[in-house]
Scaffold this motif. Structure first.
Motif, PDB file in Angstrom:
ATOM      1  N   LEU A 184       0.966  -1.223   0.076  1.00  0.00           N
ATOM      2  CA  LEU A 184      -0.047  -0.091   0.073  1.00  0.00           C
ATOM      3  C   LEU A 184       0.943   1.215   0.151  1.00  0.00           C
ATOM      4  O   LEU A 184       1.405   1.482   0.942  1.00  0.00           O
ATOM      5  CB  LEU A 184      -0.790  -0.099   1.341  1.00  0.00           C
ATOM      6  N   ARG A 211       1.352   4.971  -0.326  1.00  0.00           N
ATOM      7  CA  ARG A 211       0.519   6.234   0.125  1.00  0.00           C
ATOM      8  C   ARG A 211       1.169   7.622  -0.373  1.00  0.00           C
ATOM      9  O   ARG A 211       1.923   8.090  -0.023  1.00  0.00           O
ATOM     10  CB  ARG A 211       0.367   6.540   1.415  1.00  0.00           C
ATOM     11  N   GLU A 243      -2.169   3.561  -6.352  1.00  0.00           N
ATOM     12  CA  GLU A 243      -1.393   2.375  -5.512  1.00  0.00           C
ATOM     13  C   GLU A 243      -2.190   2.376  -4.023  1.00  0.00           C
ATOM     14  O   GLU A 243      -1.393   1.731  -3.444  1.00  0.00           O
ATOM     15  CB  GLU A 243      -0.103   2.443  -5.623  1.00  0.00           C
ATOM     16  N   CYS A 244      -3.210   3.117  -3.734  1.00  0.00           N
ATOM     17  CA  CYS A 244      -3.507   3.267  -2.374  1.00  0.00           C
ATOM     18  C   CYS A 244      -4.935   2.984  -2.275  1.00  0.00           C
ATOM     19  O   CYS A 244      -5.677   3.977  -2.224  1.00  0.00           O
ATOM     20  CB  CYS A 244      -3.080   4.667  -1.920  1.00  0.00           C
ATOM     21  N   ASN A 245      -5.322   1.659  -2.570  1.00  0.00           N
ATOM     22  CA  ASN A 245      -6.781   1.309  -2.407  1.00  0.00           C
ATOM     23  C   ASN A 245      -6.832   0.668  -1.253  1.00  0.00           C
ATOM     24  O   ASN A 245      -6.463  -0.511  -1.186  1.00  0.00           O
ATOM     25  CB  ASN A 245      -7.226   0.520  -3.699  1.00  0.00           C
ATOM     26  N   LEU A 246      -7.472   1.049  -0.103  1.00  0.00           N
ATOM     27  CA  LEU A 246      -7.546   0.317   1.225  1.00  0.00           C
ATOM     28  C   LEU A 246      -8.974   0.159   1.663  1.00  0.00           C
ATOM     29  O   LEU A 246      -9.585   1.388   1.927  1.00  0.00           O
ATOM     30  CB  LEU A 246      -6.534   0.854   2.313  1.00  0.00           C
ATOM     31  N   VAL A 256      -6.579  -4.564   0.208  1.00  0.00           N
ATOM     32  CA  VAL A 256      -5.374  -3.897  -0.153  1.00  0.00           C
ATOM     33  C   VAL A 256      -5.095  -3.949  -1.889  1.00  0.00           C
ATOM     34  O   VAL A 256      -4.748  -5.127  -2.225  1.00  0.00           O
ATOM     35  CB  VAL A 256      -4.018  -4.126   0.315  1.00  0.00           C
ATOM     36  N   ASN A 257      -5.550  -2.822  -2.471  1.00  0.00           N
ATOM     37  CA  ASN A 257      -5.454  -3.004  -3.903  1.00  0.00           C
ATOM     38  C   ASN A 257      -6.223  -4.200  -4.557  1.00  0.00           C
ATOM     39  O   ASN A 257      -5.571  -4.963  -5.496  1.00  0.00           O
ATOM     40  CB  ASN A 257      -4.119  -2.980  -4.356  1.00  0.00           C
ATOM     41  N   SER A 294       3.084   4.482   4.396  1.00  0.00           N
ATOM     42  CA  SER A 294       3.102   3.373   3.243  1.00  0.00           C
ATOM     43  C   SER A 294       3.554   1.854   4.023  1.00  0.00           C
ATOM     44  O   SER A 294       4.475   1.754   4.784  1.00  0.00           O
ATOM     45  CB  SER A 294       3.973   3.572   2.129  1.00  0.00           C
TER      46      SER A 294
END
Length: 891
Positions: free
Chosen positions: A165, A167, A174-177, A186-187, A244
């Protein structure tokens, strides 16, 4: 130091240096070792011509590292090579001087640690082009966990499943939580708890482990060792929202981590230490050093060590292995690090480094050099003598500890929303569904709430569910304000033709029956604080069964077992059924057995394996076999007799002649009479509780385990309603529940001073002592048939445990070189602990008693054991059946 070419003292072949330095530290570390910034006072006695030019090995690192004990020990040994001179660059020089002013060297040992100017070291290497023991450019990658994992993956090295992840404001994709109660996504990759959250910077040691609600939730926070602690438990269950991270699945390693130290691709030393996630307490010896145990690497692990060393181009390299489920996974690469406090490792390391340096540089310097060959170490294993039998295997089957009363409610449901839920979780596959997860229970609660609201607004609507049952469903599911799978569960069973109705009950019985679902709600049955204490105490006492564990277990208990366990010769596995109370009992027992500290959650997650595979420890107690139905019906019939037991009844009810059974029957005499007394006492109890409830003085009375008077009243009122049926006869199957509840209240709620409880306890115990054991079969044949139904997988597993006590490769074994003084070091004791419920303990004992293991007519010891079992009236909490296997080494 065989095989090292050393110079003979005082033969004039090597100049002697006295080493002093600018900051008044005086180092005299051997004839070939000096620091920069020094004055050389050459010996006057130099006669012969000097030898070939020395190979200068430069040490470029922060002082804390370059002057550490392991480094000093290894460099002292390295200096014994005739042609090697060591120069330690001072921290002042490294930090403040330009690289042009650094001392020149032929071989460089340089590595990054906090505060180290890696950029300058890289520039120095470009300038002087020394032979590098550890590649410097790769050390940038080692500082970033993302890069470490990428390289490991490219090399085909097993690592835990993970997702990154980032940030990064420039790369929002790249930051899908997405965070759920018991998982994180996570992503797009889902990680159910337990999972691990690691900062992407390898310099940041704040690694968190998050636990599932079923194990108690919260998280373990790991950090760089501070004194005696390396982690702490926190009730916080949500992941960090800034920074991150790498998220990865948690590996169940039985509570130990393996640290591996390479010196070149062909040498690896491995040590085990207690996992910092277990209880955060750092085990230290009398000198305050962390206790670690040298262990053997498997062939596969040696290959992994080689791959890590080569991929990261670090000759001296430390990394972490997790041994889980028969596999080894790399979870961290630390780069340059030495083993601490191992003389053998210091010898090996210096020898290998010296040989690597000489092999690389001797030809350029025209130094005659061939790698010395070594005699193989022959492992000498001491043999045992005398008639001592050696313990090889301990197997225990243990019932869980003291719990709150188990309660259940059944209702027939027909509303479409229940059928939708049944379909959603694949109930139609088997016609049955168990709902335990928080989000599932939440869905049931939502349906119940909605239906209660609908019933309130339209009295004529098409809802067939009974309002009182829906209200109870709603109140039990809503009680704690949060769900924890340990507390409650809902079972749904598909009834194709609805619930069979009594013909006279209503007109609808003549209509075509429609399908419905039987909803069974179970709650209560949680391990109490007293149960935890019992389990931990028993764990402590259990150590005394192992060699060296004799004596008072409260003083310092069973050092023998702890020593056995820590030297890795104890192959321990703990299994528990999927019931929360059973799992918590297992964790508390493990805590006592292995002298752990802190919360049960981390111990549960790491040490306890769920054994709900193939019914090993779980039983579907709701679906009774035909044999159990027949037995229950006969019990019912005998116990409904309103007269004193006669000779024929004794033969019918106690054909096995069990002493405790006969005693109870003699005490009861007339079963219906005793049931009448029990019923009257329950009525009296509920009215006493009702009066207490109405008394303002008792308004905020707290009962044991945060039960309220209201809940206690509900518990007893339900038993009162269910015990005496409409036709005036008694429901014998409620006797165990009545005994269960009164046993609990007599033990935990005696402060209420309710009248008649002692009498109720005595009478219900007498009835329960007849009914509970006989529900598992009345005669021998039935007992065996029912026992096999419950216990066959467990019996097969125990047989396997007893047969497989000879070696197997996946077991952690103590390195033979470190096992001097250990009786037969190659051997290990296998311990298998199975935690389960009453049904399995009854069944297992039936198999031992009636399965024809031994003949009591021919074996006096066995007869004494059988008489003892026959006199036991109840297999109470923490009952344990222990099987120990010994080997006679002379046979």
């Amino acid at each position: 130091m065989s095989s090292l070419t050393t110079s003979s003292e005082g033969d004039g072949s090597t100049p002697r240096f006295v080493v002093g330095s600018r900051d008044d530290e005086t180092d005299f570390l051997g004839s070939n070792m000096k620091t920069d910034e020094t004055d050389f006072f050459e010996d006057d006695e130099e006669e012969e011509s000097p030898p070939e030019r020395q190979i200068v090995v430069g040490i470029c690192a922060m002082t804390k590292k370059s002057k550490s004990k392991p480094m000093t020990q290894i460099l002292e040994r390295l200096c014994k090579f005739e042609y090697i001179t060591v120069v330690i660059m001072g921290e002042d020089v490294i930090l403040n001087e330009p690289v042009e002013n650094w001392p020149s060297c032929d071989c460089l040992i340089s590595f990054h640690s906090k505060g180290f100017p890696l950029d300058k070291a890289v520039a120095y290497a470009k300038l002087c082009k020394p032979f590098l023991i550890n590649d410097l450019d790769m050390q940038y990658y080692i500082q970033d966990r993302r890069e470490v994992y990428r390289i490991l993956q490219e090399e085909g090295i097993d690592l835990p499943r993970y997702a990154v992840l980032n940030r990064d404001p420039d790369r929002p994709e790249e930051c899908n939580l997405v965070e759920g109660e018991d998982h994180v996504e996570v992503n797009g990759a889902v990680f159910p708890k337990p999972f691990v959250e690691k900062p992407v910077s390898a310099e940041d040691h704040n690694v968190y482990i998050y636990y599932p609600t079923s194990a108690g939730g919260g998280s373990q926070r790991l950090f760089r060792k501070i004194g005696r602690r390396s982690s702490v438990y926190s009730p916080e269950s949500s992941v960090r929202k800034t920074g991150s991270y790498i998220y990865e699945e948690f590996m169940p390693t039985d509570g130990t981590d393996v640290k591996v130290y390479t010196v070149g691709p062909d040498y690896a030393h491995a040590e085990a230490r207690k996992s910092p996630a277990l209880d955060g307490k750092v085990e230290r010896d009398s000198e305050g050093k962390e206790i670690r145990y040298p262990v053997m690497l498997t062939a596969m692990e040696k290959l992994v060590a080689r791959k890590v060393c080569v991929a990261f181009k670090q000759t001296v390299c430390g990394f972490d292995l997790l041994r889980a489920n028969g596999h080894s996974f790399v979870c961290d690469v630390n780069g340059f690090s030495f083993v601490k406090n191992s003389m053998k490792y210091y010898d090996d390391c210096a020898k290998i480094l010296g040989n690597i340096i000489m092999r690389e540089l001797a030809p350029q310097f025209h130094i005659p050099w061939s790698i010395p060959t070594e005699a193989e170490d022959i492992p000498i294993v001491p043999t045992t003598s005398g008639t001592m039998m050696e313990l090889r295997c301990v197997i225990a089957v243990i019932r869980h500890g003291d719990r709150t009363p188990k309660q259940k409610m059944k209702m027939e449901v027909k509303h479409p929303r229940f059928f939708e839920l049944f379909e959603k979780y694949d109930g139609y596959k088997t016609g049955k569904l168990k709902l335990k997860k928080p989000e599932q229970l939440q869905e049931v609660l939502d349906i119940a709430r909605q239906l209660v609201v609908d019933l309130g607004t339209h009295s004529d609507c098409e809802i067939e569910e009974r309002k009182s049952k829906l209200e109870q469903l709603k109140s039990v599911l809503g009680v704690y304000g949060h769900f924890s799978g340990i507390n409650r569960k809902v079972q749904l069973t598909y009834l194709p033709h609805g619930h069979p109705k009594a013909a006279s009950e209503d007109e609808d019985a003549r209509r075509e029956p429609s399908p419905s679902l039987l909803l069974v709600l179970k709650w209560g049955g949680e391990l109490t604080p007293a149960g935890r204490v019992q389990a931990e105490e028993l764990g402590r006492a259990f150590r005394c069964m192992y060699p060296g564990g004799q004596g008072d277990y409260a003083g310092f208990p069973g050092c023998g077992l702890l020593r056995l366990h820590s030297t890795y010769r104890h192959d321990l596995k703990i299994y528990a059924s999927d019931e929360g109370r059973v799992q918590m009992t297992a964790a508390a027992f493990a805590k006592g057995l292995l002298a752990l500290e802190g919360e049960l959650t981390p111990i549960l997650v790491q040490m306890v394996k769920s054994a709900n595979m193939n019914g090993l420890l779980d039983s579907d107690s709701d679906s009774l076999s035909s044999c159990q139905h027949r037995v229950k019906a006969r019990l019912h019939e005998i116990m409904q007799k309103d007269a004193e037991f006669c000779e024929e009844d004794y033969e019918k009810l106690a054909p096995t002649g069990s002493a405790s059974l006969l005693n109870s029957m003699t005490f009861i005499q007339n079963p219906v009479e005793v049931c009448n007394q029990v019923f009257t006492l329950i009525e009296s109890l509920t009215s006493q509780i009702q009066k207490r409830l109405e008394d303002p003085k008792s308004a905020d009375l707290q009962l044991y385990h945060s039960e309220t008077l209201e809940l206690m009243l509900q518990r007893w009122s339900k038993l009162e309603r269910d015990f005496r049926m409409k036709n005036g006869r008694y429901d014998i199957s409620k006797i165990p529940d009545i005994y269960d509840c009164i046993k609990y209240d007599v033990q935990h709620n005696c402060a209420l001073k309710l009248e008649g409880t002692a009498e109720l306890f005595k009478l219900s115990k007498a009835l329960a002592d007849v009914i509970i054991p006989q529900e598992y079969g009345i005669n021998k044949e039935e007992k065996l048939e029912i026992a096999i139904g419950f216990c066959l997988p467990l019996i097969k597993k125990i047989q396997l445990d007893l047969q497989r006590t000879h070696e197997d490769e996946s077991v952690n074994k103590l390195h033979p070189l470190y096992s001097r003084g250990v009786l037969s070091p190659g051997r290990h004791v296998r311990t298998r602990l199975y935690f389960t419920s009453e049904s399995h303990v009854h069944s297992l004992l039936s198999i031992f008693r009636y399965g024809g293991l031994l003949d009591e007519n021919k074996d006096q010891q066995w007869k004494r054991a059988m008489d003892y079992l026959s006199a036991i009236s109840e297999l109470n909490y923490m009952t344990q059946i222990v099987i120990m296997l010994y080997e006679d080494n002379n046979k």
